[in-house]
Design a protein around this motif. Structure first.
Motif: not given
Length: 238
Positions: A12-17, A23-34
């Motif tokens: 996710t963008s959170a992982n990358a940053s 449990r934050t809502k709205g955390v999505h996969l980034d391009d690499l995650g997809r």
């Protein structure tokens, strides 16, 4: 004795940053995650899944979608709060480099069984509800679909690590020795005697040997640990 496949969500963008999403809502996969989720789905396509259970959080459900699309049979995603991310409380949403300066960080690394996140849950509570969730679901899958059934749980890094630690008979204080990367696949088979960890943190490789028994070349699992290590699953090249 069903077989459980554990899939961590893709990056996710959170992982990358370097942010602890929790449990934050709205955390999505980034391009690499997809792309990672698609790769995992391709590996799992050869394994007919009797059930697919996901953490309720978006990043896990997004990881599960391509798995469903790649299956030849009908399977749908169920959610289970028992598989959700650890409640990191006041740590949630903060940079990991900032958290690493806190005294509690050292305890998380060395003695996680003593950790309760401020305003959140303890790591022992996380492990207990995750292990209960997978063991209950595994028993239900075996009862409904037979001992050869294979099912998938999509969850989070620390949650999967805690489930693997339980299956390995490891104290929670040792679970930081286990690595679970984004979109990695681990495999556990539960039996009346003991759990068997068949794979951990895999990123590549054929998984067709996990398909339910009865197909040519597939042997019924041993009822106990085979002395000497056994012959293993029949090779796809045999």
């Amino acid at each position: 004795m069903a077989t459980l496949i554990l899939l961590r969500h893709g990056r996710t963008s959170a992982n990358a940053s370097g942010t602890l999403a929790g449990r934050t809502k709205g955390v999505h996969l980034d391009d690499l995650g997809r792309a990672q989720a698609e790769r995992a789905a391709a590996r799992l396509a050869a394994v007919p899944l009797a059930d697919l259970v996901s953490s309720p959080l978006e990043r896990c459900r997004e990881t599960a979608r391509p798995v469903v699309a790649a299956q030849t049979g009908a399977v749908r995603v169920h959610t289970d709060k028992g598989l959700t991310e650890c409640d990191y409380g006041e740590w949630q949403g903060r940079p990991l480099k900032e958290l690493a300066r806190l005294a509690l960080w050292r305890t998380v690394q060395a003695q996680p069984s003593a950790v309760t996140f401020p305003g959140g849950e303890s790591m022992t509570q996380m492990q207990a509800r995750a292990v209960d969730a997978v063991r209950r679901r595994d028993a239900a899958v075996a009862a409904e679909h037979g001992d050869g059934a294979v099912w998938l749980a999509v969850s989070h890094g620390d949650v999967i690590k805690s489930v693997l630690a339980d299956a390995l008979g490891m104290h929670l204080d040792l679970f930081q020795r286990i690595q679970v990367d984004p979109a990695s696949i681990s495999v556990i088979r539960y039996t009346d005697a003991r759990p068997y960890v068949l794979a951990s943190n895999t990123h590549e490789g054929d998984l067709s040997w996990l398909a339910p028994h009865g197909k040519k070349g597939r042997r019924k699992p041993a009822q106990g640990a085979e002395v000497g290590g056994g012959a293993g699953p029949a090779s796809a090249l045999a």
